[in-house]
Design a protein around this motif. Structure first.
Motif, PDB file in Angstrom:
ATOM      1  N   THR A 195     -19.063  -0.327 -37.112  1.00 38.51           N
ATOM      2  CA  THR A 195     -19.514  -0.996 -36.077  1.00 38.51           C
ATOM      3  C   THR A 195     -20.325  -0.258 -35.021  1.00 38.51           C
ATOM      4  O   THR A 195     -20.896  -0.784 -34.040  1.00 38.51           O
ATOM      5  CB  THR A 195     -18.162  -1.621 -35.075  1.00 38.51           C
ATOM      6  OG1 THR A 195     -17.633  -0.529 -34.739  1.00 38.51           O
ATOM      7  CG2 THR A 195     -17.326  -2.428 -36.081  1.00 38.51           C
ATOM      8  N   ASN A 227     -21.170  -4.810 -38.554  1.00 35.95           N
ATOM      9  CA  ASN A 227     -21.430  -5.804 -37.284  1.00 35.95           C
ATOM     10  C   ASN A 227     -22.975  -5.578 -36.945  1.00 35.95           C
ATOM     11  O   ASN A 227     -23.322  -4.569 -36.721  1.00 35.95           O
ATOM     12  CB  ASN A 227     -20.503  -5.150 -36.156  1.00 35.95           C
ATOM     13  CG  ASN A 227     -20.506  -6.091 -34.839  1.00 35.95           C
ATOM     14  OD1 ASN A 227     -21.605  -6.698 -34.559  1.00 35.95           O
ATOM     15  ND2 ASN A 227     -19.406  -6.323 -34.351  1.00 35.95           N
ATOM     16  N   GLU A 229     -24.330  -7.105 -34.429  1.00 37.55           N
ATOM     17  CA  GLU A 229     -24.868  -6.919 -33.132  1.00 37.55           C
ATOM     18  C   GLU A 229     -24.438  -5.575 -32.621  1.00 37.55           C
ATOM     19  O   GLU A 229     -25.339  -5.250 -31.778  1.00 37.55           O
ATOM     20  CB  GLU A 229     -23.802  -8.004 -32.491  1.00 37.55           C
ATOM     21  CG  GLU A 229     -24.256  -9.252 -32.774  1.00 37.55           C
ATOM     22  CD  GLU A 229     -22.876 -10.382 -32.157  1.00 37.55           C
ATOM     23  OE1 GLU A 229     -23.148 -11.543 -32.201  1.00 37.55           O
ATOM     24  OE2 GLU A 229     -21.860  -9.895 -31.826  1.00 37.55           O
ATOM     25  N   THR A 234     -29.865  -4.981 -39.514  1.00 37.16           N
ATOM     26  CA  THR A 234     -29.745  -6.098 -40.184  1.00 37.16           C
ATOM     27  C   THR A 234     -29.353  -5.726 -41.867  1.00 37.16           C
ATOM     28  O   THR A 234     -29.238  -6.613 -42.452  1.00 37.16           O
ATOM     29  CB  THR A 234     -30.696  -7.017 -39.979  1.00 37.16           C
ATOM     30  OG1 THR A 234     -32.114  -6.326 -40.486  1.00 37.16           O
ATOM     31  CG2 THR A 234     -30.884  -7.532 -38.548  1.00 37.16           C
ATOM     32  N   THR A 247     -21.026 -10.867 -37.202  1.00 40.26           N
ATOM     33  CA  THR A 247     -21.089 -10.958 -35.660  1.00 40.26           C
ATOM     34  C   THR A 247     -19.750 -10.335 -35.247  1.00 40.26           C
ATOM     35  O   THR A 247     -18.788 -10.035 -36.042  1.00 40.26           O
ATOM     36  CB  THR A 247     -21.377 -12.455 -35.069  1.00 40.26           C
ATOM     37  OG1 THR A 247     -20.132 -13.163 -35.464  1.00 40.26           O
ATOM     38  CG2 THR A 247     -22.548 -12.812 -35.939  1.00 40.26           C
ATOM     39  N   THR A 248     -19.599 -10.139 -34.110  1.00 35.20           N
ATOM     40  CA  THR A 248     -18.583  -9.575 -33.367  1.00 35.20           C
ATOM     41  C   THR A 248     -17.243 -10.683 -33.448  1.00 35.20           C
ATOM     42  O   THR A 248     -16.103 -10.420 -33.675  1.00 35.20           O
ATOM     43  CB  THR A 248     -18.681  -9.145 -32.014  1.00 35.20           C
ATOM     44  OG1 THR A 248     -19.644  -8.163 -31.801  1.00 35.20           O
ATOM     45  CG2 THR A 248     -17.341  -8.793 -31.361  1.00 35.20           C
ATOM     46  N   GLN A 250     -16.979 -12.963 -35.766  1.00 31.39           N
ATOM     47  CA  GLN A 250     -16.572 -12.681 -37.268  1.00 31.39           C
ATOM     48  C   GLN A 250     -15.831 -11.446 -37.682  1.00 31.39           C
ATOM     49  O   GLN A 250     -14.676 -11.626 -38.229  1.00 31.39           O
ATOM     50  CB  GLN A 250     -17.703 -12.788 -38.125  1.00 31.39           C
ATOM     51  CG  GLN A 250     -18.633 -14.207 -38.156  1.00 31.39           C
ATOM     52  CD  GLN A 250     -19.935 -14.113 -38.960  1.00 31.39           C
ATOM     53  OE1 GLN A 250     -20.739 -13.303 -38.897  1.00 31.39           O
ATOM     54  NE2 GLN A 250     -20.078 -15.155 -39.637  1.00 31.39           N
TER      55      GLN A 250
END
Length: 286
Positions: A195, A227, A229, A234, A247-248, A250
């Protein structure tokens, strides 16, 4: 300060810290110089401590617990800082791991001029149910082959059920910065995630920042996630679908992690209000 951390001493016995904490120590290249194949270190915390290597010939290693592990490390945690010179290996817990690290973690910051990771610099052994939260930074911008990962710098072994949340930054001529593993050199990575923010610059287009680095015959399991974000990435790594970038929101949902066991007796837990999973043994620790 350390247990046999002078003169190349190899620890071959069993050390049980019994839950005690060592704090504010200067551990040279590690609290233990090296842990041999029969060595076992368990139930120990090292906090607010420092380890460093001053070798300039590419053979230096440093970690707050040990520069080199060939044995078993279990239930050990370290915080502080680790730094090494050019060509060396640095990890928040272990510089070079050839043995097994299980149920352990590091919150140490790592500054490297070689290969470094938040938990381990170079891994050819086994890492399972472990994590790193400290930041790592590659600090030698004019040298080839600098690799820094949030969890591990270079992996030719096995990493399973582990994660990294620290930032990884690299500014190198030929190298990599990655949220989980910078260079997966024939190793395997499964059921893990990253993350932390990944920021780096490399002249080789194949070694731009990513989740798990450039696989050189290595394997990334389809149950590895990151993550999108917070990492700013990507692309997750060779063979990983873009849908594994979560995403955060998710990341906060256990259902997003296909095949992971969050149930009673399982490996993972999702505490209330958490932004990512934690290991069940962490959630059970008072």
């Amino acid at each position: 300060m350390g247990v046999g951390n002078q003169g190349g001493y190899t620890f071959t016995g069993q050390f049980d810290g019994m839950g005690h904490t060592v704090t504010n120590a200067y551990a040279n290249e590690g609290f233990f110089d090296s842990i041999g194949p029969t060595g076992v270190v368990r139930n120990l915390t090292i906090t607010d401590s420092q380890a460093t290597s001053s070798f300039f010939d590419g053979h230096g290693e440093a970690g707050l617990l040990t520069r080199d592990n060939q044995g078993l490390i279990t239930n050990v945690y370290a915080t502080g800082s680790v730094s090494v010179n050019y060509g060396s290996f640095a990890g928040g817990l272990v510089g070079n791991n050839e043995g097994t690290i299980e149920r352990s973690g590091s919150g140490a910051s790592v500054a490297i001029q070689g290969t470094g990771g938040g938990l381990v610099g170079e891994n050819s052994g086994r890492i399972v149910q472990s994590y790193a939260t400290g930041n790592q930074e590659s600090i030698f911008p004019d040298v080839d082959g600098i690799e820094g990962g949030g969890l591990v710098g270079s992996n030719s072994g096995t990493i399973a059920q582990s994660y990294a949340t620290g930032n990884a930054a690299g500014y190198v001529v030929f190298g990599a910065a990655a949220g989980l593993v910078a260079f997966n050199d024939g190793g395997t990575i499964s059921q893990s995630f990253a993350t932390g923010l990944v920021a780096g610059m490399a002249s080789d287009p194949h070694q731009q920042p990513e989740l798990a680095g450039v696989a050189n015959g290595g394997t990334l399991s389809p149950d590895v996630y990151w993550n999108v974000e917070t990492t700013s990435q990507t692309y997750g790594g060779p063979g990983l679908p873009a849908s594994n970038g979560l995403t955060t929101a998710q990341m906060s949902n256990a259902a997003s992690f296909v095949g992971w066991n969050f149930g009673p007796g399982g490996v993972w837990a999702m505490p209330a209000g958490a932004t990512h999973p934690v290991l069940a043994w962490q959630a059970a620790t008072p």
